[in-house]
Write a protein that holds these residues in place. Structure first.
Motif, mmCIF file in Angstrom:
data_model
loop_
_atom_site.group_PDB
_atom_site.id
_atom_site.type_symbol
_atom_site.label_atom_id
_atom_site.label_comp_id
_atom_site.label_asym_id
_atom_site.label_seq_id
_atom_site.Cartn_x
_atom_site.Cartn_y
_atom_site.Cartn_z
ATOM 1 N N CYS A 1 0.864 -1.188 0.000
ATOM 2 C CA CYS A 1 0.000 0.000 0.000
ATOM 3 C C CYS A 1 0.900 1.239 0.000
ATOM 4 C CB CYS A 1 -0.931 -0.022 1.212
ATOM 5 S SG CYS A 1 -0.136 0.412 2.770
ATOM 6 N N PRO A 2 0.379 2.390 -0.441
ATOM 7 C CA PRO A 2 1.203 3.605 -0.493
ATOM 8 C C PRO A 2 1.715 4.044 0.880
ATOM 9 C CG PRO A 2 -0.844 3.900 -1.727
ATOM 10 C CD PRO A 2 -0.970 2.604 -0.998
ATOM 11 N N LYS A 3 1.013 3.664 1.935
ATOM 12 C CA LYS A 3 1.460 4.067 3.283
ATOM 13 C C LYS A 3 2.739 3.328 3.676
ATOM 14 C CE LYS A 3 -2.322 6.435 4.563
ATOM 15 N NZ LYS A 3 -2.377 7.801 5.013
ATOM 16 N N ALA B 1 8.252 6.205 4.036
ATOM 17 C CA ALA B 1 8.198 4.870 4.635
ATOM 18 C C ALA B 1 9.303 4.014 3.997
ATOM 19 C CB ALA B 1 6.816 4.273 4.451
ATOM 20 N N LYS B 2 8.938 2.920 3.321
ATOM 21 C CA LYS B 2 9.958 2.065 2.694
ATOM 22 C C LYS B 2 10.726 2.837 1.621
ATOM 23 C CE LYS B 2 11.681 -1.919 0.785
ATOM 24 N NZ LYS B 2 11.825 -1.679 -0.617
ATOM 25 N N TYR C 1 8.558 0.325 7.435
ATOM 26 C CA TYR C 1 7.235 0.124 6.825
ATOM 27 C C TYR C 1 6.145 0.881 7.591
ATOM 28 C CZ TYR C 1 9.593 -3.893 4.556
ATOM 29 O OH TYR C 1 10.450 -4.697 3.849
ATOM 30 N N LYS C 2 6.553 1.594 8.639
ATOM 31 C CA LYS C 2 5.600 2.385 9.446
ATOM 32 C C LYS C 2 4.439 1.522 9.967
ATOM 33 C CE LYS C 2 6.761 7.036 8.500
ATOM 34 N NZ LYS C 2 8.151 6.823 8.849
ATOM 35 N N LEU C 3 4.801 0.380 10.550
ATOM 36 C CA LEU C 3 3.779 -0.567 10.984
ATOM 37 C C LEU C 3 3.078 -0.155 12.273
ATOM 38 C CD1 LEU C 3 5.569 -3.937 10.087
ATOM 39 C CD2 LEU C 3 3.900 -2.653 8.745
ATOM 40 N N ASN C 4 3.570 0.910 12.907
ATOM 41 C CA ASN C 4 2.860 1.460 14.068
ATOM 42 C C ASN C 4 2.270 2.832 13.779
ATOM 43 O OD1 ASN C 4 2.984 -0.625 15.863
ATOM 44 N ND2 ASN C 4 4.849 0.077 16.888
ATOM 45 N N ARG C 5 1.966 3.119 12.504
ATOM 46 C CA ARG C 5 1.329 4.414 12.245
ATOM 47 C C ARG C 5 -0.047 4.420 12.923
ATOM 48 N NH1 ARG C 5 1.869 1.639 7.093
ATOM 49 N NH2 ARG C 5 -0.167 1.057 6.286
ATOM 50 N N ASN C 6 -0.476 5.617 13.320
ATOM 51 C CA ASN C 6 -1.625 5.722 14.223
ATOM 52 C C ASN C 6 -2.867 5.005 13.708
ATOM 53 O OD1 ASN C 6 -0.102 7.160 15.967
ATOM 54 N ND2 ASN C 6 -0.864 9.171 15.338
ATOM 55 N N LEU C 7 -3.210 5.270 12.448
ATOM 56 C CA LEU C 7 -4.455 4.710 11.919
ATOM 57 C C LEU C 7 -4.383 3.188 11.846
ATOM 58 C CD1 LEU C 7 -7.225 5.447 10.822
ATOM 59 C CD2 LEU C 7 -6.225 5.561 8.534
ATOM 60 N N LEU C 8 -3.216 2.689 11.491
ATOM 61 C CA LEU C 8 -3.050 1.238 11.361
ATOM 62 C C LEU C 8 -3.189 0.554 12.729
ATOM 63 C CD1 LEU C 8 -2.321 -1.138 9.468
ATOM 64 C CD2 LEU C 8 0.094 -0.594 9.871
ATOM 65 N N VAL C 9 -2.556 1.131 13.755
ATOM 66 C CA VAL C 9 -2.688 0.559 15.103
ATOM 67 C C VAL C 9 -4.159 0.581 15.523
ATOM 68 C CG1 VAL C 9 -2.074 0.835 17.536
ATOM 69 C CG2 VAL C 9 -0.335 1.192 15.768
ATOM 70 N N ALA C 10 -4.841 1.715 15.230
ATOM 71 C CA ALA C 10 -6.258 1.834 15.606
ATOM 72 C C ALA C 10 -7.101 0.785 14.880
ATOM 73 C CB ALA C 10 -6.755 3.242 15.290
ATOM 74 N N GLU C 11 -6.792 0.547 13.613
ATOM 75 C CA GLU C 11 -7.571 -0.455 12.860
ATOM 76 C C GLU C 11 -7.328 -1.864 13.403
ATOM 77 O OE1 GLU C 11 -6.282 0.445 8.925
ATOM 78 O OE2 GLU C 11 -7.902 1.879 8.571
ATOM 79 N N ARG C 12 -6.063 -2.145 13.756
ATOM 80 C CA ARG C 12 -5.789 -3.463 14.354
ATOM 81 C C ARG C 12 -6.532 -3.594 15.681
ATOM 82 N NH1 ARG C 12 -0.037 -2.968 12.553
ATOM 83 N NH2 ARG C 12 0.447 -2.115 14.603
ATOM 84 N N LEU C 13 -6.457 -2.542 16.499
ATOM 85 C CA LEU C 13 -7.088 -2.630 17.811
ATOM 86 C C LEU C 13 -8.603 -2.779 17.679
ATOM 87 C CD1 LEU C 13 -6.399 -2.734 20.763
ATOM 88 C CD2 LEU C 13 -6.582 -0.235 20.872
#
Ligand SMILES: [Zn+2]
Length: 315
Positions: free
Chosen positions: A120-122, A128-129, A212-224
């Motif tokens: 993904c672009p993020k 990021a990468k 890879y910015k795997l702890n970006r805010n939105l991603l953490v929120a979506e996982r949670l």
């Protein structure tokens, strides 16, 4: 990130082997420049579709399937388009973990099948990468994988271009490659869906998480949110029991329905499979933190019963 073993690394899609594709590689090698690729071949539909299918452990997509970013496991429907990503950057390389040493790219790998992932672009963006590719070994020497026969016929020699094999594997890349590395050996979570490195090679996990910015805010929120939806259901079931809507057997039944869905989160087709597996592997800890004490044993018992039932079902 989850291990992706399905791609046939020995047999690239035909589109990557046509004369035009090989001439692009040759041009990039002659000019020492990864910008020579004009993006005709790797975003081609059969290639993208195969990468999309492999991202959810299939060889062919079915209607309703939702491909995932190879790095963050977000599904396409989050408003972002999945892109073909070059694991080893083709045009230039930012080599340092913390500094910005700039090197020529892996221009001879621009159409190498094992160098193409889906991101993904993020995860793949500049901040990021991007062009980052830090290694612990020695940077691979450029080669020319294009062979010209006596009558000018052109062919591809992939003996030194595969991401998982020598000489490239001797670079000891730091960034995790989900087609080569088993991400669960390098990455773990906390109960709040934050990723961190773990194990003997935690550094690779941590650098990958940051890159890879795997702890970006939105991603953490979506996982949670995945876990919160289960927590909410458990709370509603408990409230129904306390109000007398369900009896003991009813509550046990509802808990088991929830447990079956929890176990489905381990499936490779689901979004955030690594996180879903973490929840399941640590379900007792989640229940301890998130569920009222009077109901913890009852839920854990329901979970154990569902696991036992599923083990009785022949594969
Ligand atoms: Zn991603």
């Amino acid at each position: 990130m989850i291990f992706l073993p399905l791609k046939d690394r020995e047999n690239p899609p035909a589109r990557l082997l046509v004369g035009g594709a090989l001439r692009q590689i040759e041009r990039a090698v002659i000019n020492l420049d990864g910008k020579e690729y004009n993006a005709t071949y790797y975003p081609d539909t059969p290639i993208i579709e195969l990468l999309r299918a492999c991202s959810i452990h299939k060889l062919q997509l079915q209607p309703g399937d939702r491909p995932k970013c190879n790095y963050c496991e977000s599904q396409l429907e989050h408003g972002l388009t999945l892109q073909v990503e070059h694991y080893r950057p083709k045009a230039k390389v930012e080599a340092g973990v913390n500094d910005n040493i700039e090197l020529p790219g892996y221009y001879w790998l621009g159409l190498e099948w094992t160098n193409l992932l889906l991101a993904c672009p993020k995860c793949n963006g500049k901040d990021a990468k991007g062009n980052h590719f830090p290694i612990r070994g020695v940077r691979a020497v450029a080669i020319n994988p294009i062979l010209r026969g006596p009558r000018g016929q052109i062919s591809l020699d992939r003996s030194q271009t595969k991401a998982h094999a020598q000489p490239l594997s001797a670079e000891l890349p730091i960034l995790l490659n989900p087609e080569i590395d088993h991400p669960e050996d390098f990455l773990t979570f906390d109960l709040y869906a934050n990723i961190s490195g773990h194990g003997p090679n935690a550094e690779r996990g941590n650098v990958s998480r940051d890159r890879y910015k795997l702890n970006r805010n939105l991603l953490v929120a979506e996982r949670l949110d995945v876990w919160k939806a289960f927590k909410k259901r458990i709370e509603v079931d408990i409230a129904g029991f306390e109000l007398g809507v369900h009896n003991d057997a009813g509550l046990q039944y509802l808990f088991k329905v929830t447990c079956r869905e929890l176990l489905e989160r381990k499936s490779l087709e689901k979004e955030f499979t690594l996180w879903g597996r973490y929840i399941n592997d640590n379900i007792v800890d989640f229940i301890n933190v998130y569920v009222a004490p009077d109901y913890q044993d009852r839920f854990n018992q329901a979970y154990d019963e569902v696991v036992a039932e599923q083990q009785l079902i022949p594969a």
